[in-house]
Scaffold this active site. Structure first.
Site, short mmCIF file in Angstrom:
data_model
loop_
_atom_site.label_atom_id
_atom_site.label_comp_id
_atom_site.label_asym_id
_atom_site.label_seq_id
_atom_site.Cartn_x
_atom_site.Cartn_y
_atom_site.Cartn_z
N ASP A 7 37.63 11.99 10.55
CA ASP A 7 37.87 12.13 11.98
C ASP A 7 39.33 12.54 12.18
OD1 ASP A 7 35.33 11.09 12.04
OD2 ASP A 7 35.84 9.30 13.20
N ASP A 129 23.64 9.70 19.03
CA ASP A 129 24.23 8.36 18.94
C ASP A 129 23.44 7.45 19.87
OD1 ASP A 129 26.17 9.58 17.36
OD2 ASP A 129 27.45 9.97 19.08
#
Length: 245
Positions: A7, A129
């Protein structure tokens, strides 16, 4: 397949707990040495989340992504703030092999369905998600997990199957970054109901046994982020475990 993940914020390697920018840990100022080590360990894909791009597509870290694509022997799949066709084209032109699309699949499904048909099943990963509700259903969250839609995981997947959907990255929000193990029931159900899909499990790996359990019922891929960065196990150990499971 095991897919290490990085990330990025402002070109640095970070992790957020459950998607919360206020709970950020910075691990490295440069992602390239970490990614090169993952490649040396045998990884053929790298999953990159552009957190700057997720907050503001105008701030997408294109220079960093181009550098990674040019210097790494791995293929890259990249997500974060995909809003329009030009975002995909920019990433593909930068050497990215797959683009990960999340919130837009809920907000503008017709647009994403058209992209699946135009760019092909191998070029797009649908990132779903989910929050598990009291009724047991998995509901898809959007906008960096700040909103939960009324769309179930099953509804989201079936919306795109006729358009060539193949790759699905699914994260249980409650598990992400918490090093508490995978939601195995979630991925077992996905593999049972959609054997034609390539499922990427994400969120929760803390020990090698988590990978063994995931592999035992035929899950296709696992995204490995925080566990590698914090030294819970090495990627070499993970590959050995995955192959033996």
């Amino acid at each position: 397949m095991l897919i290490p993940a990085l990330d990025l914020i402002n070109g640095e390697v970070v992790r957020l707990q459950q998607g919360d920018f206020a709970r950020q840990t910075t691990f490295a100022s440069d992602p390239l040495p970490i990614a090169e080590a993952y490649a040396a360990a045998g990884a053929t894909w790298l999953h990159v989340v552009d957190l700057d791009g997720a907050r503001d597509p105008q701030q997408r870290q294109i220079a960093t992504l181009q550098r990674l694509a040019a210097k790494l022997p791995m293929k890259l799949q990249v997500g974060g703030g995909i809003r329009q066709r030009s975002d995909l084209e920019q990433l593909f032109d930068s050497g990215i092999q797959r683009v990960v699309i999340g919130s837009l699949a809920v907000k503008e499904p017709d647009l994403v369905a058209a992209w699946l048909e135009d760019f092909g099943s191998e070029a797009i990963v649908l990132s779903l998600d989910v929050s598990i509700a009291a009724d047991g259903n998995a509901y898809v969250a959007t906008h960096g997990w700040q909103e939960t839609s009324e769309l179930t995981l099953q509804q989201a997947i079936e919306r795109f199957l006729p358009h060539g959907l193949r790759h699905v990255l699914c994260t249980d929000i409650a598990k992400d970054g918490m090093l508490g193990g995978y939601n195995l029931e979630l991925y077992q159900r996905l593999k049972r109901d959609y054997p034609q899909l390539v499922i990427q499990a994400s969120g929760g790996a803390a020990k090698l046994d988590d990978l063994r359990q995931l592999r035992a019922f035929g899950c296709d891929s696992a995204i490995l982020g925080k566990a590698l960065l914090t030294g819970k196990f090495t990627l070499e150990e993970a590959f050995a475990c995955w192959q033996d499971a």
